[in-house]
Design a protein around this motif. Structure first.
Motif, PDB file in Angstrom:
ATOM      1  N   TYR A   3      39.103  48.340  27.892  1.00  0.00           N
ATOM      2  CA  TYR A   3      40.066  47.010  28.137  1.00  0.00           C
ATOM      3  C   TYR A   3      39.184  45.843  27.666  1.00  0.00           C
ATOM      4  CZ  TYR A   3      42.874  49.656  31.441  1.00  0.00           C
ATOM      5  OH  TYR A   3      44.024  50.343  31.782  1.00  0.00           O
ATOM      6  N   ASP A   4      39.663  44.719  27.228  1.00  0.00           N
ATOM      7  CA  ASP A   4      39.111  43.569  26.710  1.00  0.00           C
ATOM      8  C   ASP A   4      38.482  42.957  28.052  1.00  0.00           C
ATOM      9  OD1 ASP A   4      39.577  43.468  23.844  1.00  0.00           O
ATOM     10  OD2 ASP A   4      41.841  43.285  24.382  1.00  0.00           O
ATOM     11  N   VAL A   5      39.357  42.814  29.083  1.00  0.00           N
ATOM     12  CA  VAL A   5      38.919  41.939  30.377  1.00  0.00           C
ATOM     13  C   VAL A   5      39.447  42.909  31.496  1.00  0.00           C
ATOM     14  CG1 VAL A   5      39.394  39.912  31.592  1.00  0.00           C
ATOM     15  CG2 VAL A   5      39.476  39.868  29.103  1.00  0.00           C
ATOM     16  N   ILE A   6      38.478  43.241  32.428  1.00  0.00           N
ATOM     17  CA  ILE A   6      38.487  43.899  33.591  1.00  0.00           C
ATOM     18  C   ILE A   6      38.394  42.639  34.780  1.00  0.00           C
ATOM     19  CG2 ILE A   6      37.713  45.434  35.304  1.00  0.00           C
ATOM     20  CD1 ILE A   6      36.547  47.106  33.039  1.00  0.00           C
ATOM     21  N   VAL A   7      39.716  42.615  35.635  1.00  0.00           N
ATOM     22  CA  VAL A   7      39.538  41.361  36.454  1.00  0.00           C
ATOM     23  C   VAL A   7      39.357  42.193  37.930  1.00  0.00           C
ATOM     24  CG1 VAL A   7      40.838  39.525  37.642  1.00  0.00           C
ATOM     25  CG2 VAL A   7      40.911  39.777  35.109  1.00  0.00           C
ATOM     26  N   VAL A   8      38.396  41.786  38.618  1.00  0.00           N
ATOM     27  CA  VAL A   8      38.062  42.360  40.040  1.00  0.00           C
ATOM     28  C   VAL A   8      38.542  41.469  41.125  1.00  0.00           C
ATOM     29  CG1 VAL A   8      36.424  43.059  41.512  1.00  0.00           C
ATOM     30  CG2 VAL A   8      36.262  43.556  39.133  1.00  0.00           C
ATOM     31  N   CYS A 137      36.018  50.779  31.420  1.00  0.00           N
ATOM     32  CA  CYS A 137      34.991  50.145  30.496  1.00  0.00           C
ATOM     33  C   CYS A 137      35.925  48.822  29.750  1.00  0.00           C
ATOM     34  CB  CYS A 137      34.648  51.151  29.161  1.00  0.00           C
ATOM     35  SG  CYS A 137      33.760  52.499  29.981  1.00  0.00           S
ATOM     36  N   GLY A 138      35.134  47.730  29.634  1.00  0.00           N
ATOM     37  CA  GLY A 138      35.560  46.692  28.965  1.00  0.00           C
ATOM     38  C   GLY A 138      34.678  45.854  28.382  1.00  0.00           C
ATOM     39  N   ARG A 139      35.046  44.755  27.780  1.00  0.00           N
ATOM     40  CA  ARG A 139      34.380  43.722  27.091  1.00  0.00           C
ATOM     41  C   ARG A 139      33.696  42.569  28.067  1.00  0.00           C
ATOM     42  NH1 ARG A 139      35.416  43.684  21.517  1.00  0.00           N
ATOM     43  NH2 ARG A 139      37.271  45.053  20.849  1.00  0.00           N
ATOM     44  N   ILE A 140      34.526  42.307  29.045  1.00  0.00           N
ATOM     45  CA  ILE A 140      34.057  41.183  29.899  1.00  0.00           C
ATOM     46  C   ILE A 140      34.743  41.404  31.256  1.00  0.00           C
ATOM     47  CG2 ILE A 140      36.038  39.730  29.355  1.00  0.00           C
ATOM     48  CD1 ILE A 140      33.941  37.394  29.476  1.00  0.00           C
ATOM     49  N   VAL A 141      34.096  41.133  32.509  1.00  0.00           N
ATOM     50  CA  VAL A 141      34.511  41.000  33.624  1.00  0.00           C
ATOM     51  C   VAL A 141      34.782  39.749  34.262  1.00  0.00           C
ATOM     52  CG1 VAL A 141      33.970  41.661  36.017  1.00  0.00           C
ATOM     53  CG2 VAL A 141      33.441  43.550  34.288  1.00  0.00           C
ATOM     54  N   VAL A 142      35.896  39.471  34.886  1.00  0.00           N
ATOM     55  CA  VAL A 142      36.179  38.310  35.432  1.00  0.00           C
ATOM     56  C   VAL A 142      35.888  38.645  37.093  1.00  0.00           C
ATOM     57  CG1 VAL A 142      38.015  36.489  36.168  1.00  0.00           C
ATOM     58  CG2 VAL A 142      37.668  37.401  33.829  1.00  0.00           C
ATOM     59  N   GLY A 143      35.185  38.213  37.744  1.00  0.00           N
ATOM     60  CA  GLY A 143      34.942  38.469  39.054  1.00  0.00           C
ATOM     61  C   GLY A 143      35.571  37.381  40.068  1.00  0.00           C
ATOM     62  N   ALA A 144      36.770  38.022  40.511  1.00  0.00           N
ATOM     63  CA  ALA A 144      37.709  37.145  41.477  1.00  0.00           C
ATOM     64  C   ALA A 144      37.708  37.689  42.800  1.00  0.00           C
ATOM     65  CB  ALA A 144      39.133  36.920  40.644  1.00  0.00           C
ATOM     66  N   ASP A 145      36.922  38.092  43.268  1.00  0.00           N
ATOM     67  CA  ASP A 145      37.016  39.180  44.687  1.00  0.00           C
ATOM     68  C   ASP A 145      36.531  38.357  45.606  1.00  0.00           C
ATOM     69  OD1 ASP A 145      34.425  39.127  43.152  1.00  0.00           O
ATOM     70  OD2 ASP A 145      34.007  41.172  44.051  1.00  0.00           O
ATOM     71  N   GLY A 146      36.566  37.302  45.805  1.00  0.00           N
ATOM     72  CA  GLY A 146      36.367  36.215  47.122  1.00  0.00           C
ATOM     73  C   GLY A 146      35.200  35.874  47.307  1.00  0.00           C
ATOM     74  N   ARG A 257      28.393  38.851  30.122  1.00  0.00           N
ATOM     75  CA  ARG A 257      29.694  39.678  30.136  1.00  0.00           C
ATOM     76  C   ARG A 257      30.394  39.507  31.451  1.00  0.00           C
ATOM     77  NH1 ARG A 257      30.941  42.600  25.552  1.00  0.00           N
ATOM     78  NH2 ARG A 257      29.198  43.036  24.439  1.00  0.00           N
ATOM     79  N   ILE A 258      30.113  38.532  32.237  1.00  0.00           N
ATOM     80  CA  ILE A 258      30.632  38.416  33.487  1.00  0.00           C
ATOM     81  C   ILE A 258      30.879  36.796  33.787  1.00  0.00           C
ATOM     82  CG2 ILE A 258      30.080  38.172  36.123  1.00  0.00           C
ATOM     83  CD1 ILE A 258      28.409  40.680  35.668  1.00  0.00           C
ATOM     84  N   ILE A 259      32.250  36.599  34.278  1.00  0.00           N
ATOM     85  CA  ILE A 259      32.701  35.179  34.628  1.00  0.00           C
ATOM     86  C   ILE A 259      33.097  35.281  36.090  1.00  0.00           C
ATOM     87  CG2 ILE A 259      34.343  33.407  34.522  1.00  0.00           C
ATOM     88  CD1 ILE A 259      34.570  34.231  31.513  1.00  0.00           C
ATOM     89  N   LEU A 260      32.851  34.355  36.910  1.00  0.00           N
ATOM     90  CA  LEU A 260      33.082  34.328  38.601  1.00  0.00           C
ATOM     91  C   LEU A 260      34.304  32.986  38.695  1.00  0.00           C
ATOM     92  CD1 LEU A 260      29.871  34.468  40.487  1.00  0.00           C
ATOM     93  CD2 LEU A 260      31.533  36.244  39.690  1.00  0.00           C
ATOM     94  N   ALA A 261      35.470  33.367  39.271  1.00  0.00           N
ATOM     95  CA  ALA A 261      36.613  32.630  39.606  1.00  0.00           C
ATOM     96  C   ALA A 261      36.633  32.504  40.901  1.00  0.00           C
ATOM     97  CB  ALA A 261      37.439  32.893  38.626  1.00  0.00           C
ATOM     98  N   PHE A 292      38.952  32.745  24.077  1.00  0.00           N
ATOM     99  CA  PHE A 292      38.282  32.179  22.819  1.00  0.00           C
ATOM    100  C   PHE A 292      37.206  32.828  22.394  1.00  0.00           C
ATOM    101  CE2 PHE A 292      35.002  29.181  21.383  1.00  0.00           C
ATOM    102  CZ  PHE A 292      35.728  28.422  20.599  1.00  0.00           C
ATOM    103  N   LEU A 293      36.336  33.452  23.065  1.00  0.00           N
ATOM    104  CA  LEU A 293      35.057  34.059  22.582  1.00  0.00           C
ATOM    105  C   LEU A 293      35.420  35.523  21.886  1.00  0.00           C
ATOM    106  CD1 LEU A 293      32.761  33.298  25.545  1.00  0.00           C
ATOM    107  CD2 LEU A 293      33.038  32.225  23.043  1.00  0.00           C
ATOM    108  N   ILE A 294      36.313  36.251  22.699  1.00  0.00           N
ATOM    109  CA  ILE A 294      36.570  37.612  22.145  1.00  0.00           C
ATOM    110  C   ILE A 294      37.455  37.652  20.835  1.00  0.00           C
ATOM    111  CG2 ILE A 294      38.177  39.657  22.691  1.00  0.00           C
ATOM    112  CD1 ILE A 294      37.583  39.299  25.566  1.00  0.00           C
ATOM    113  N   SER A 295      38.207  36.403  20.851  1.00  0.00           N
ATOM    114  CA  SER A 295      39.002  36.236  19.515  1.00  0.00           C
ATOM    115  C   SER A 295      38.112  35.966  18.230  1.00  0.00           C
ATOM    116  CB  SER A 295      40.049  35.548  19.754  1.00  0.00           C
ATOM    117  OG  SER A 295      39.718  33.980  19.662  1.00  0.00           O
TER     118      SER A 295
END
Length: 387
Positions: A3-8, A137-146, A257-261, A292-295
């Motif tokens: 995947y490009d983005v894995i959102v947790v 597997c992915g390029r980047i993870v978005v941590g949105a798990d509270g 490779r990680i972003i928190l939201a 923006f970054l992946i593209s």
């Protein structure tokens, strides 16, 4: 599949991030540890400012009530404010979150439930997210798990007591109780330091609860029970607790490779406890940064992902700092500031404009400074007339 983005996490932050990533053409996966519809500890208030960020009208059947009136109580004081326009709607989070996930799936995101993340491995060419039953597997993870985020452990230290608020929520059958205020909410101040109790109307029931800063507060359940007894409401249902991160505190929200939201990033209003607005806002900005970054094929490291942190600060982070400053003043001078609020009433209306997205906390603070002499005179004369 990579995947490009894995959102947790499949809450508002995660579903929003996934929706915008998928809409941009990124291969997107959402991993959710629970099975939907899942119970969510939340009062269910969604501000108009949050609704505006969704860019999709909430279906009428999801909305439990539409709030135009505010009823405040503090000791023997009370105030009623008619805003004339909605400042908030009340929803059941179980249904609301399912609708948001549906938007993400319609945009093309994959959604896998019952997938509790056990580890995350970051390497030069990607990231591997392992759950109890699979690996992705992915390029980047978005941590949105509270607020108790597993992903956040890769980015920052655990939140401490001074970083947190806490709330207890329950629901009460409304049969036999006055619902003339069905178009509004009740807020009760002074239950504990830096806290308030609430009663929100739903279809045939009330959402009730107590929330406050964790530092200096104790005996939440006993205080909640006394509050509801005084309000004349029975506590019949299960009580659920939930930690809330205090926004406005500097915390790292990205790593390689990680972003928190959302709550995982610590984005919640330290004054009201509102989290959905900032979950949606940060979810959108996480998607924008990832796309923006992946593209452009640039390295997805801490330095380049810093664009997300800067965008969050510009859009709402500076305002959360202002909210934190105002909240701390209420902690230092509760009787003075609440007295001014209840004597004058106008500060309540301006505060509700923040929930409507018509005013920021920074604008509100400047308004308070300009109005301070008149507000103080009004408060002093009011107290003198009662003496």
């Amino acid at each position: 599949m990579k995947y490009d983005v894995i959102v947790v996490g499949g809450g508002p932050a995660g579903s929003t991030a996934a929706r915008y990533c998928a809409a941009a053409g990124l291969e997107t996966l959402i991993l959710e540890k629970e099975y939907f519809p899942r119970v969510k500890t939340c009062a269910g208030g969604v501000t108009v400012a949050a609704l505006n960020l969704l860019e999709e009208p909430v279906p009428p059947e999801i909305v439990e009530s539409r709030c135009t009136h505010f009823y405040g109580f503090y000791e023997d004081e009370k105030v009623a404010v008619d805003m004339g326009q909605e400042f908030m709607v009340v929803v059941s989070r179980e249904i609301f979150d399912m609708w948001l996930i549906g938007l993400a799936q319609s945009a093309g995101a994959d959604f896998k439930q019952g997938q509790k993340v056990t580890s995350i491995d970051v390497c030069a060419d990607g990231v591997t997210v392992r759950t109890e039953s699979a690996a992705y597997c992915g390029r980047i993870v978005v941590g949105a798990d509270g607020v108790n985020s597993a992903v956040a452990k890769m980015v920052r230290r655990p939140l401490q007591k001074n970083d947190l608020g806490f709330c207890l929520c329950s629901e009460v059958d409304a049969a036999g109780y006055d619902q003339n205020w069905y178009d509004g909410i009740e807020i009760y101040y002074g239950q504990m330091p830096m806290s308030y109790g609430w009663v929100f109307p739903k279809r045939g029931r009330y959402s009730v609860g107590l929330g406050g800063w964790l530092s200096g507060a104790k005996n939440f359940k006993e205080v909640l029970e006394r509050f509801l007894q005084k309000r004349g409401l029975p506590l019949e249902q299960e009580i659920r607790g939930h930690f809330v991160p205090l926004g406005g505190i500097d915390r790292p929200t990205v790593s390689d490779r990680i972003i928190l939201a959302g709550d995982a990033a610590g984005y919640a209003d330290p004054f009201t406890g509102e989290g959905i607005r900032y979950a949606v806002a940060s979810g959108r900005l996480a998607a924008e940064a990832a796309n923006f970054l992946i593209s452009r094929g640039v390295q997805l490291d801490r330095q380049n992902l810093g664009v997300y942190e800067r965008n969050c600060y510009r859009q709402f982070g500076a305002d959360l700092k202002a909210a934190l400053f105002i909240a701390r003043q209420f902690g230092k001078f509760p009787k003075l500031l609440l007295g001014i609020y209840f004597r004058c009433g106008e500060p309540f209306k301006k505060s509700l404009e923040i929930l409507q997205g018509k005013m920021t906390y920074r604008q509100f603070y400047r308004w308070l400074l300009r109005q301070a002499p008149g507000l103080l005179r009004h408060w002093i004369y009011g107290n003198a007339s009662q003496a």
